[in-house]
Structures are given as C-alpha cells and as structure tokens.
Motif scaffolding. Structure first.
Motif, PDB file in Angstrom:
ATOM      1  N   VAL A 189       0.837  -1.208   0.000  1.00 26.34           N
ATOM      2  CA  VAL A 189       0.000   0.000   0.000  1.00 26.34           C
ATOM      3  C   VAL A 189       0.863   1.247   0.000  1.00 26.34           C
ATOM      4  O   VAL A 189       0.672   2.169  -0.809  1.00 26.34           O
ATOM      5  CB  VAL A 189      -0.950   0.005   1.217  1.00 26.34           C
ATOM      6  CG1 VAL A 189      -1.621   1.381   1.375  1.00 26.34           C
ATOM      7  CG2 VAL A 189      -2.023  -1.064   1.072  1.00 26.34           C
ATOM      8  N   PHE A 190       1.842   1.290   0.895  1.00 28.50           N
ATOM      9  CA  PHE A 190       2.680   2.481   0.994  1.00 28.50           C
ATOM     10  C   PHE A 190       3.677   2.586  -0.155  1.00 28.50           C
ATOM     11  O   PHE A 190       4.101   3.675  -0.523  1.00 28.50           O
ATOM     12  CB  PHE A 190       3.389   2.505   2.355  1.00 28.50           C
ATOM     13  CG  PHE A 190       2.439   2.784   3.482  1.00 28.50           C
ATOM     14  CD1 PHE A 190       2.031   4.074   3.760  1.00 28.50           C
ATOM     15  CD2 PHE A 190       1.906   1.743   4.237  1.00 28.50           C
ATOM     16  CE1 PHE A 190       1.133   4.340   4.775  1.00 28.50           C
ATOM     17  CE2 PHE A 190       1.003   1.996   5.255  1.00 28.50           C
ATOM     18  CZ  PHE A 190       0.607   3.300   5.521  1.00 28.50           C
ATOM     19  N   ARG A 191       4.019   1.443  -0.750  1.00 23.87           N
ATOM     20  CA  ARG A 191       4.848   1.476  -1.953  1.00 23.87           C
ATOM     21  C   ARG A 191       4.091   2.143  -3.087  1.00 23.87           C
ATOM     22  O   ARG A 191       4.644   2.959  -3.835  1.00 23.87           O
ATOM     23  CB  ARG A 191       5.250   0.056  -2.346  1.00 23.87           C
ATOM     24  CG  ARG A 191       6.161  -0.017  -3.574  1.00 23.87           C
ATOM     25  CD  ARG A 191       6.390  -1.461  -3.979  1.00 23.87           C
ATOM     26  NE  ARG A 191       5.146  -2.095  -4.410  1.00 23.87           N
ATOM     27  CZ  ARG A 191       4.618  -1.958  -5.631  1.00 23.87           C
ATOM     28  NH1 ARG A 191       5.229  -1.199  -6.530  1.00 23.87           N
ATOM     29  NH2 ARG A 191       3.504  -2.569  -5.938  1.00 23.87           N
ATOM     30  N   ARG A 192       2.806   1.822  -3.207  1.00 22.85           N
ATOM     31  CA  ARG A 192       1.972   2.423  -4.252  1.00 22.85           C
ATOM     32  C   ARG A 192       1.756   3.909  -3.987  1.00 22.85           C
ATOM     33  O   ARG A 192       1.750   4.726  -4.926  1.00 22.85           O
ATOM     34  CB  ARG A 192       0.616   1.705  -4.328  1.00 22.85           C
ATOM     35  CG  ARG A 192       0.701   0.293  -4.896  1.00 22.85           C
ATOM     36  CD  ARG A 192      -0.589  -0.484  -4.648  1.00 22.85           C
ATOM     37  NE  ARG A 192      -0.513  -1.839  -5.181  1.00 22.85           N
ATOM     38  CZ  ARG A 192      -1.073  -2.234  -6.317  1.00 22.85           C
ATOM     39  NH1 ARG A 192      -1.759  -1.384  -7.054  1.00 22.85           N
ATOM     40  NH2 ARG A 192      -0.954  -3.478  -6.724  1.00 22.85           N
ATOM     41  N   VAL A 193       1.545   4.257  -2.701  1.00 27.64           N
ATOM     42  CA  VAL A 193       1.382   5.666  -2.333  1.00 27.64           C
ATOM     43  C   VAL A 193       2.639   6.444  -2.707  1.00 27.64           C
ATOM     44  O   VAL A 193       2.581   7.552  -3.255  1.00 27.64           O
ATOM     45  CB  VAL A 193       1.083   5.808  -0.826  1.00 27.64           C
ATOM     46  CG1 VAL A 193       1.145   7.275  -0.405  1.00 27.64           C
ATOM     47  CG2 VAL A 193      -0.285   5.238  -0.496  1.00 27.64           C
ATOM     48  N   LYS A 194       3.815   5.851  -2.412  1.00 29.86           N
ATOM     49  CA  LYS A 194       5.085   6.500  -2.750  1.00 29.86           C
ATOM     50  C   LYS A 194       5.250   6.626  -4.260  1.00 29.86           C
ATOM     51  O   LYS A 194       5.720   7.663  -4.755  1.00 29.86           O
ATOM     52  CB  LYS A 194       6.245   5.698  -2.156  1.00 29.86           C
ATOM     53  CG  LYS A 194       7.610   6.319  -2.415  1.00 29.86           C
ATOM     54  CD  LYS A 194       8.709   5.490  -1.784  1.00 29.86           C
ATOM     55  CE  LYS A 194      10.078   6.119  -2.048  1.00 29.86           C
ATOM     56  NZ  LYS A 194      11.173   5.327  -1.438  1.00 29.86           N
ATOM     57  N   ARG A 195       4.862   5.589  -5.007  1.00 32.36           N
ATOM     58  CA  ARG A 195       4.992   5.606  -6.457  1.00 32.36           C
ATOM     59  C   ARG A 195       4.147   6.714  -7.078  1.00 32.36           C
ATOM     60  O   ARG A 195       4.507   7.290  -8.104  1.00 32.36           O
ATOM     61  CB  ARG A 195       4.581   4.250  -7.032  1.00 32.36           C
ATOM     62  CG  ARG A 195       4.864   4.104  -8.522  1.00 32.36           C
ATOM     63  CD  ARG A 195       4.468   2.710  -8.994  1.00 32.36           C
ATOM     64  NE  ARG A 195       3.033   2.495  -8.832  1.00 32.36           N
ATOM     65  CZ  ARG A 195       2.439   1.315  -8.975  1.00 32.36           C
ATOM     66  NH1 ARG A 195       3.168   0.245  -9.255  1.00 32.36           N
ATOM     67  NH2 ARG A 195       1.136   1.192  -8.825  1.00 32.36           N
ATOM     68  N   LEU A 196       3.026   7.011  -6.428  1.00 34.57           N
ATOM     69  CA  LEU A 196       2.152   8.075  -6.916  1.00 34.57           C
ATOM     70  C   LEU A 196       2.626   9.452  -6.457  1.00 34.57           C
ATOM     71  O   LEU A 196       1.982  10.462  -6.738  1.00 34.57           O
ATOM     72  CB  LEU A 196       0.715   7.835  -6.428  1.00 34.57           C
ATOM     73  CG  LEU A 196       0.014   6.610  -7.022  1.00 34.57           C
ATOM     74  CD1 LEU A 196      -1.307   6.350  -6.298  1.00 34.57           C
ATOM     75  CD2 LEU A 196      -0.219   6.800  -8.508  1.00 34.57           C
ATOM     76  N   GLY A 197       3.740   9.478  -5.714  1.00 30.86           N
ATOM     77  CA  GLY A 197       4.308  10.749  -5.277  1.00 30.86           C
ATOM     78  C   GLY A 197       3.557  11.401  -4.139  1.00 30.86           C
ATOM     79  O   GLY A 197       3.613  12.630  -3.988  1.00 30.86           O
ATOM     80  N   MET A 198       2.869  10.583  -3.310  1.00 32.84           N
ATOM     81  CA  MET A 198       2.026  11.165  -2.267  1.00 32.84           C
ATOM     82  C   MET A 198       2.413  10.706  -0.862  1.00 32.84           C
ATOM     83  O   MET A 198       1.673  10.909   0.081  1.00 32.84           O
ATOM     84  CB  MET A 198       0.567  10.794  -2.527  1.00 32.84           C
ATOM     85  CG  MET A 198       0.053  11.215  -3.883  1.00 32.84           C
ATOM     86  SD  MET A 198      -1.709  10.827  -4.141  1.00 32.84           S
ATOM     87  CE  MET A 198      -1.691   9.047  -4.071  1.00 32.84           C
ATOM     88  N   LEU A 199       3.590  10.092  -0.716  1.00 30.28           N
ATOM     89  CA  LEU A 199       3.936   9.504   0.573  1.00 30.28           C
ATOM     90  C   LEU A 199       4.062  10.551   1.668  1.00 30.28           C
ATOM     91  O   LEU A 199       3.554  10.368   2.784  1.00 30.28           O
ATOM     92  CB  LEU A 199       5.246   8.711   0.455  1.00 30.28           C
ATOM     93  CG  LEU A 199       5.661   7.943   1.713  1.00 30.28           C
ATOM     94  CD1 LEU A 199       4.599   6.911   2.069  1.00 30.28           C
ATOM     95  CD2 LEU A 199       7.005   7.258   1.504  1.00 30.28           C
TER      96      LEU A 199
END
Length: 308
Positions: A189-199
């Motif tokens: 989940v947090f990998r995807r959030v980071k990939r979207l530039g929103m971490l």
C-alpha cells in the motif's frame, strides 16, 4: 521425581517439591496481578474511548484486553494453585486467542487508511482485508483449539501428546504466515502511495503517530507469534515453555504494548474524515500541494468529528 496423584490437579494444592506443574514452574503471582491490572486499565480506557467517540468498530481492542485479563487471571490462580488443571487450561486457551482481536483492529485501520488514500493504492479492497485476514485468524484458532483438545485429552489419559502439539504448532505457524502476508500487503500500500508521489502527504500531521502505533503494534504481535511458534515446536517440556521469563517478556509485555499504544494514539482522534482528507489522483507539484490537501485537517484535530 514423584508420580503425582490425579487428585492433585483438582482443587487447590500447594506446590510439592519433586512434583512438576503443567507449566514446568510455579507462575509468578506478582506478574499475574501486574498484567491483570495493565490489561484491565487498557480495557477500561478502550471502553471509555469507544463510548465517548462512538467508534464501535474498535471494540475489538477492548475485547482482546478482556481475553488477556481472563488469561492472566488464570495464571494468578495458578500461582496459588499450581496444579489446578482448570486454571492452566483457562490461561493457555485465552492467551493464545487474545492477540487475534488486536490484529483485527489493525486490519480495520488499514482498510480505513486505504479509503483515505484511494482504492488505487491497494491491490485489495478495504473490506477484503478484514474478511481475508480475520478468516485466516479464525482458521488458525480452530486448528490450535483442535490441537489443544487432542493434546489435553492424551495428557489426561497418559497418552502421546505429540500429534496434538504438532497440530497446535501448525495452527500458530499458519497465523504467523497470515500476519506476514498482511505485512507484505501493507508495505505494498505504501509502496503504491510513494509511487504516486504522495507519501509525504499521506503521512503528515496526526496520521504520523497513528502509523507509528500500527507499525509498533504489528512488530510486537509478530515477535510474539515467532516466540509462540518456537515455544510450541519445542514441546510441552521444551526450554522456552518451562522458563517463565520468556513468556512474561515475549508475550505479556509485548501484548501490553501492542494494545496500549492505541490508548495513546487512538484511531478516532487521529484519523481524519474522508471529506477533509483527499489525496490527489495524480502526482502533485510542490506548489499545488497546499491547494489539494486541507492543511487544517492534516496539522490539527479540527474537522475530525465526522469520522465514524
């Protein structure tokens, strides 16, 4: 070693030198009382918090504390009556079950976070996390209960307890596997959030201590699961199960931390409502982040009242 009389396991008999207890030692009365108080206080606090904020979904934390309280009450009973079989069975059954309620609360929390971050941030829907992983926990408990029943029956009949013990090991190993799978999904989940530039946006303000509490709780439960797996794998007369200090440190203390951290970082106080917290569906520029995110929500507690 003296062969114990069956009547020794009924009623309350003082410890007899040369006759081993089911624990391999006499449980500490002080530790039993201390953990009864700690889980009792945490339970009362969780009940007060869920009644005050009407967040009934987090009642699993209070239920888990109650189960832990019953288990440690059984150990306190055993401190006075070390041979009593009822006290032993009460504590061994409840203290294996209790952490399941804590993990259920964490499953709910991750589902809430996914709703805030957006469905594209998770391979599973929020509801599926609860259904899949709670089902795994229930299956694990059924296996452990079946194994415990088999081992208890064979023990009473002076038979071979190995099949029952091995079944219990399989159950708790399956639970460890399901927790591992959950951790992998949470990291994704947090990998995807980071990939979207929103971490950085997704971990701001009050969400930061809540995420830290979740990580701490999962680590405590995970370490405890590893300990219990090894403990049972060694058998009823193994080193870990017959040394009380390991149980106190790697089960009792860790479970107090796992549930107590949510008394301090309660989800109802720290989770913003989905209306006040909406992440952008594209990678935001640095200049537009303040326009997309409600900073009043992310830096304080104003506006959290609508989160049920």
């Amino acid at each position: 070693m003296t062969t114990p009389d069956e009547s020794l396991y009924i009623g309350c008999k003082a410890h007899v030198d040369g006759i081993q207890t089911s624990y391999g030692y006499v449980p500490s009365k002080a530790a039993g009382i201390a953990f009864c108080m700690l889980f009792g206080l945490s339970m009362i606090a969780h009940i007060a918090q869920l009644c005050w904020k009407r967040t009934w979904v987090y009642s699993v934390f209070a239920i888990g504390c109650l189960v832990e309280l019953i288990g440690w009450a059984g150990r306190t009973w055993s401190a006075e009556c070390p041979y009593n079989s009822t006290a032993f069975l009460i504590q061994i059954s409840t203290l294996i079950i209790a952490p399941t309620f804590f993990t259920a609360g964490i499953y709910v929390l991750l589902g809430r976070l996914i709703r805030l971050y957006g469905r594209e941030c998770s391979i599973l829907s929020p509801k599926l996390y609860l259904w899949i992983f709670c089902t795994c926990d229930v299956v694990s408990l059924v296996i452990q209960a079946a194994g415990g029943g088999m081992a208890s029956s064979e023990s009473n009949n002076k038979g071979d307890t190995a099949p029952g013990t091995n079944t219990m090991v399989a159950g708790i190993a399956f639970q460890l596997f399901s927790i591992t799978a959950f951790v992998v999904c949470a990291i994704d989940v947090f990998r995807r959030v980071k990939r979207l530039g929103m971490l950085s946006m997704a971990t701001k303000g009050p969400l930061r201590p809540l995420l830290a509490a979740m990580v701490l709780s999962v680590i405590c439960i995970y370490i405890r699961s590893i300990y219990r797996t090894i403990e049972l794998a060694q058998g009823w007369h193994g080193y870990l199960i017959t040394h009380q200090s390991y149980f106190i440190g790697l089960d009792g203390v860790l479970m107090v931390i796992a549930v107590g951290v949510f008394n301090i970082c309660h989800p109802r106080w720290l989770l913003p409502s989905e209306v006040d917290f909406t992440l952008p569906k594209h990678r935001p520029s640095e200049s537009s982040q303040s326009e997309t995110l409600n900073l009043n929500t992310m830096t304080g507690f104003k506006g959290y009242g609508n989160n049920k």
